[in-house]
Design an enzyme around this catalytic site. Structure first.
Site, PDB file in Angstrom:
ATOM      1  N   TYR A 133       0.678  -1.791   0.269  1.00 33.66           N
ATOM      2  CA  TYR A 133      -0.047   0.183   0.476  1.00 33.66           C
ATOM      3  C   TYR A 133       0.967   1.867  -0.034  1.00 33.66           C
ATOM      4  CZ  TYR A 133      -4.708  -2.627   0.629  1.00 33.66           C
ATOM      5  OH  TYR A 133      -5.359  -2.672   0.340  1.00 33.66           O
ATOM      6  N   LYS A 186       2.912 -14.734  -1.306  1.00 38.20           N
ATOM      7  CA  LYS A 186       3.237 -15.152  -2.744  1.00 38.20           C
ATOM      8  C   LYS A 186       4.582 -15.716  -3.240  1.00 38.20           C
ATOM      9  CE  LYS A 186       1.354 -16.001  -7.374  1.00 38.20           C
ATOM     10  NZ  LYS A 186       0.223 -17.563  -7.507  1.00 38.20           N
ATOM     11  N   ASP A 219      -3.141 -16.757  -4.602  1.00 39.55           N
ATOM     12  CA  ASP A 219      -3.801 -17.520  -5.658  1.00 39.55           C
ATOM     13  C   ASP A 219      -5.030 -18.813  -5.179  1.00 39.55           C
ATOM     14  OD1 ASP A 219      -1.322 -18.454  -5.914  1.00 39.55           O
ATOM     15  OD2 ASP A 219      -1.362 -18.108  -8.251  1.00 39.55           O
ATOM     16  N   ASP A 243      -6.555  -7.255   2.002  1.00 41.85           N
ATOM     17  CA  ASP A 243      -7.686  -6.721   1.689  1.00 41.85           C
ATOM     18  C   ASP A 243      -8.720  -7.256   0.403  1.00 41.85           C
ATOM     19  OD1 ASP A 243      -9.062  -4.823   1.093  1.00 41.85           O
ATOM     20  OD2 ASP A 243      -7.646  -3.302   0.031  1.00 41.85           O
ATOM     21  N   ASP A 247     -12.653  -9.035   1.665  1.00 41.69           N
ATOM     22  CA  ASP A 247     -13.636  -8.832   0.743  1.00 41.69           C
ATOM     23  C   ASP A 247     -14.400  -9.969   0.049  1.00 41.69           C
ATOM     24  OD1 ASP A 247     -13.170  -6.549   1.249  1.00 41.69           O
ATOM     25  OD2 ASP A 247     -13.409  -5.228  -0.501  1.00 41.69           O
TER      26      ASP A 247
END
Length: 356
Positions: A133, A186, A219, A243, A247
């Site tokens: 971010y 990742k 993923d 984040d 969601d």
């Protein structure tokens, strides 16, 4: 127990004033039902009201007042509608300024709410202070760069210190739940940054021998959440991945309209619903207040644990049960297919906080 509980309250934009008022009413009712103190609500400005009063969406007056408070409720903001030179995300700025390094986002299905994954019951523990971010990955300034009109670059920062403290948060939470933590990263593509995150989380896990720990690529984790959410308990990950996954988990549990969250450090906490300001619904008494009400329950529970206060723990449990019971009775706002207004839903929740 103090005679008065002092909590900050920020209405925000769009539906913010309606869902915040609905949340305050439920908190007052639940604390009274639990035999607790009265609440001294400290109103503060953010968003369009702050722009009108101070010429900025997040004035120093608000930040200074929050620094003197232990806990507060934050309504949603609509920074996309702020003047171009003021489009800061106030929630992110507050998190950074006050060191709210942990974002705790539970996702669980409720009886009476149609869910894509009715067996989901996970908590995503998101590192909130750095990562990808751009407003939180530099000591000063933005972590995005545009050296030419045709090239844009971004910086990601992962540190051992920040990873250790969020890993401890996740392990402690899992110790009170299903004793299972999944580290999401990742590292196959970003071995230095997210690889460090993964490795430090495993190091911290050695202090919690009763907690089972595994890791997944982000993923693959998204696919697993859709396919078999019941296999997971607590998920810990960096800022951007957290984040996105939270969601997804919120939608799988029924809707972002029922997705709560808590932003906290070791000394301060902020209740903030996951959803946005929905400006087209503002003023129509149609907004769903459940997410912020559940976020406020998380805030009271955090205060209860920090201070060893059983009354606030009781009030938090009353709110959670009352919202769940209202859904189970078939009462919901329009976004969930129901007919209740914001105020009607809130009155049903207020009535249920008195039930045992």
């Amino acid at each position: 127990m103090n005679a008065t509980l002092r909590l900050g309250v920020i209405d925000g934009d769009g539906i913010g004033p309606e869902v915040v008022a609905a949340t305050r009413a439920v908190v007052d009712e639940a604390i009274a039902a639990a035999g607790g103190p009265s609440v001294d609500w400290v109103p503060l400005l953010m968003g369009h009201d702050a722009i009108e009063a101070y010429g900025t969406p997040l004035p120093e007056q608000t930040l200074g007042a929050l620094a003197d408070l232990d806990a507060w409720i934050l309504g949603p903001h609509d920074n996309a509608s702020y003047p171009a030179e003021m489009r800061v995300a106030p929630g992110g700025a507050i998190r950074k300024r006050l060191g709210l390094y942990a974002n705790i986002r539970p996702a669980a299905a409720f009886a009476g709410v149609r869910a894509k994954a009715p067996d989901i019951d996970v908590v995503i523990v998101r590192e909130n202070s750095e990562g990808f971010y751009a407003d939180r990955n530099m000591f000063a300034g933005s972590g995005e760069f545009r050296p030419t009109e045709d090239v844009a670059m971004a910086v990601a920062v992962i540190t051992r210190a920040a990873t250790e403290r969020i890993a401890h948060q996740a392990m402690r939470m899992a110790s009170t739940r299903g004793k299972h933590v999944t580290i999401v990263h990742k590292a196959n593509v970003l071995p230095m940054t997210t690889g460090l995150f993964r490795d430090v989380c495993y190091e911290v896990a050695q202090h919690y021998p009763d907690v089972r720990v595994a890791d997944e690529h982000v993923d693959a984790m998204a696919a697993h959440l859709v396919r078999s959410p019941a296999d997971f308990d607590v998920i810990v990950t960096e800022n951007l991945f957290g984040d996105i996954l939270s969601d997804l988990a919120g939608e799988l549990s029924g809707s972002l309209g029922i997705a709560p969250s808590l932003n906290c450090s070791d000394t301060k906490a902020m209740a903030q619903a996951v959803h946005g300001a929905a400006p087209t619904l503002a003023g129509h008494n149609r907004a769903n207040p459940a997410a912020l009400q559940l976020s406020a329950a998380m805030l009271l529970r955090w205060l209860a644990v920090r201070d060893g206060d059983p009354i606030l723990a009781n009030a938090a449990e009353r709110i959670t049960r009352a919202v769940s019971g209202t859904f189970a009775a078939g009462i919901a706002t329009a976004d969930l297919g129901g007919l209740a207004s914001t105020s009607e839903f809130t009155e049903q929740v207020r009535a249920r906080v008195h039930r045992r």
